[in-house]
Design a protein around this motif. Structure first.
Motif, PDB file in Angstrom:
ATOM      1  N   ASP A  20      40.298  21.542  29.147  1.00 14.89           N
ATOM      2  CA  ASP A  20      39.270  22.323  28.458  1.00 14.89           C
ATOM      3  C   ASP A  20      38.527  23.175  29.480  1.00 14.89           C
ATOM      4  N   GLU A  21      37.352  23.583  29.146  1.00 15.66           N
ATOM      5  CA  GLU A  21      36.528  24.308  30.097  1.00 15.66           C
ATOM      6  C   GLU A  21      35.140  23.682  30.161  1.00 15.66           C
ATOM      7  N   LEU A  22      34.522  23.791  31.322  1.00 19.32           N
ATOM      8  CA  LEU A  22      33.190  23.268  31.545  1.00 19.32           C
ATOM      9  C   LEU A  22      32.208  24.431  31.501  1.00 19.32           C
ATOM     10  N   VAL A  23      31.232  24.340  30.604  1.00 17.84           N
ATOM     11  CA  VAL A  23      30.195  25.362  30.522  1.00 17.84           C
ATOM     12  C   VAL A  23      29.029  24.900  31.374  1.00 17.84           C
ATOM     13  N   ALA A  24      28.862  25.529  32.536  1.00 16.15           N
ATOM     14  CA  ALA A  24      27.811  25.124  33.475  1.00 16.15           C
ATOM     15  C   ALA A  24      26.482  25.799  33.168  1.00 16.15           C
ATOM     16  N   LEU A  25      26.531  27.076  32.777  1.00 15.98           N
ATOM     17  CA  LEU A  25      25.325  27.837  32.472  1.00 15.98           C
ATOM     18  C   LEU A  25      25.536  28.627  31.193  1.00 15.98           C
ATOM     19  N   SER A  26      24.476  28.767  30.402  1.00 18.03           N
ATOM     20  CA  SER A  26      24.583  29.502  29.154  1.00 18.03           C
ATOM     21  C   SER A  26      23.323  30.326  28.923  1.00 18.03           C
ATOM     22  N   ALA A  27      23.502  31.632  28.775  1.00 15.33           N
ATOM     23  CA  ALA A  27      22.432  32.558  28.379  1.00 15.33           C
ATOM     24  C   ALA A  27      21.165  32.399  29.225  1.00 15.33           C
ATOM     25  N   VAL A  28      21.316  32.507  30.540  1.00 18.47           N
ATOM     26  CA  VAL A  28      20.168  32.362  31.453  1.00 18.47           C
ATOM     27  C   VAL A  28      19.542  33.731  31.712  1.00 18.47           C
ATOM     28  N   ASP A  29      18.251  33.824  31.445  1.00 18.13           N
ATOM     29  CA  ASP A  29      17.458  35.019  31.743  1.00 18.13           C
ATOM     30  C   ASP A  29      16.295  34.609  32.640  1.00 18.13           C
ATOM     31  N   LEU A  30      16.118  35.338  33.734  1.00 22.74           N
ATOM     32  CA  LEU A  30      15.057  34.986  34.681  1.00 22.74           C
ATOM     33  C   LEU A  30      14.692  36.217  35.506  1.00 22.74           C
ATOM     34  N   THR A  31      13.405  36.397  35.740  1.00 24.50           N
ATOM     35  CA  THR A  31      12.923  37.460  36.615  1.00 24.50           C
ATOM     36  C   THR A  31      12.043  36.838  37.701  1.00 24.50           C
ATOM     37  N   VAL A  32      12.307  37.208  38.946  1.00 28.55           N
ATOM     38  CA  VAL A  32      11.548  36.706  40.084  1.00 28.55           C
ATOM     39  C   VAL A  32      10.918  37.896  40.796  1.00 28.55           C
ATOM     40  N   ALA A  33       9.621  37.812  41.055  1.00 26.43           N
ATOM     41  CA  ALA A  33       8.902  38.923  41.683  1.00 26.43           C
ATOM     42  C   ALA A  33       9.072  38.917  43.192  1.00 26.43           C
ATOM     43  N   GLU A  34       8.838  40.058  43.795  1.00 24.57           N
ATOM     44  CA  GLU A  34       8.847  40.190  45.253  1.00 24.57           C
ATOM     45  C   GLU A  34       7.847  39.208  45.865  1.00 24.57           C
ATOM     46  N   GLY A  35       8.304  38.399  46.835  1.00 19.97           N
ATOM     47  CA  GLY A  35       7.424  37.472  47.528  1.00 19.97           C
ATOM     48  C   GLY A  35       7.067  36.220  46.773  1.00 19.97           C
ATOM     49  N   GLU A  36       7.691  35.989  45.635  1.00 19.22           N
ATOM     50  CA  GLU A  36       7.372  34.822  44.818  1.00 19.22           C
ATOM     51  C   GLU A  36       8.138  33.592  45.308  1.00 19.22           C
ATOM     52  N   PHE A  37       7.545  32.413  45.106  1.00 15.12           N
ATOM     53  CA  PHE A  37       8.195  31.135  45.408  1.00 15.12           C
ATOM     54  C   PHE A  37       8.480  30.467  44.066  1.00 15.12           C
ATOM     55  N   VAL A  38       9.763  30.363  43.721  1.00 14.39           N
ATOM     56  CA  VAL A  38      10.176  29.814  42.435  1.00 14.39           C
ATOM     57  C   VAL A  38      11.067  28.604  42.657  1.00 14.39           C
ATOM     58  N   CYS A  39      10.760  27.508  41.968  1.00 15.52           N
ATOM     59  CA  CYS A  39      11.604  26.307  42.019  1.00 15.52           C
ATOM     60  C   CYS A  39      12.454  26.209  40.758  1.00 15.52           C
TER      61      CYS A  39
END
Length: 251
Positions: A20-39
């Motif tokens: 079969d197939e493994l779906v690791a990620l689905s429909a990911v939307d993300l915005t990261v700003a300049e100089g931001e620290f995101v976990c």
């Protein structure tokens, strides 16, 4: 407002398997700003590292796209560097030579200035000639961070970089990473499954669902550094993270 640095739109990742197939990620939307620290926070196997690899250009998404500074990511780039849990430094090379790895094209005097400045920045002055076997785990991880910083990256991608350290060293390294981030003002994306680590480090916490990895919620931490663990805001956010991760626990 700060400009957008990283934009992830509709990213999916599927891995073909025999049956079969493994779906690791689905429909990911993300915005990261300049100089931001995101976990990126979530359980093991939720696709955190896969998403980091796609942003870094080491894996291609099955669908969707990532742009950095408006340019579509199609492969790796020296302006985006990784720091891994396994240190990723050469045991046969000194601290100085490990940090020098990405600087070979610079003139000798500029190379030396950059190496010394970076070693000083991560608190390893006096250990320039030491080898990894002569250093503690925390010091070896400082070497890995120094090597990443030396090339003056736009973005540092950290994949559970403190996971192999003991709890006290881990807390010390969190403080060091925060100090360096505040001084250097680069953009950091940091993968962890440790709630307190995410809370103590990041501007925003991207909570991911179990596989297939989706963004369950993005939680903003409205508290200045250094953060007071027992503060009302800290406790509020921690409770919310436990809820999102399906963990029932009093703080």
């Amino acid at each position: 407002m700060k400009a957008n640095k990283v934009v992830v739109r509709g990213v999916e990742k599927r891995f073909e398997r025999k049956q079969d197939e493994l779906v690791a990620l689905s429909a990911v939307d993300l915005t990261v700003a300049e100089g931001e620290f995101v976990c990126l926070l979530g359980p093991s196997g939720c696709g955190k590292s896969t998403l980091l690899n796609i942003i870094g250009g080491f894996e291609a998404p099955t669908a969707g796209a990532v742009t950095i500074d408006g340019q579509t990511v199609t492969g790796s780039d020296p302006r985006r560097v990784f720091v891994f849990q396994e240190y990723g430094i050469f045991p046969w090379a000194s601290v100085w030579d490990n940090v020098a790895l990405g600087l070979r094209k610079l003139p000798a005097d500029e190379q030396a200035r950059t190496i010394q400045r970076t070693i000083d920045l991560v608190g390893l002055k006096g250990f320039e000639k030491s080898f990894p076997s002569e250093l503690s785990g925390g010091m070896r991880q400082r070497v890995a961070v120094a090597r990443a910083l030396a090339v003056k990256p736009d973005i540092i991608l950290m994949d559970e970089p403190l996971g192999a350290l003991d709890s006290l060293t881990r807390m010390q390294m969190r403080s060091e990473i925060l100090r360096i981030w505040q001084e250097e003002k680069m953009t950091i994306l940091f993968v962890t499954h440790d709630i307190d680590e995410a809370l103590q480090l990041s501007d925003r916490i991207v909570v991911m669902s179990p596989r297939p990895g989706r963004i369950a919620e993005i939680v903003e931490v409205r508290q200045q550094h250094p953060r007071v663990i027992g503060s009302e805001e800290y406790v509020r956010v921690k409770h919310r993270l436990y809820e999102l991760l399906g963990v029932s626990r009093s703080v």
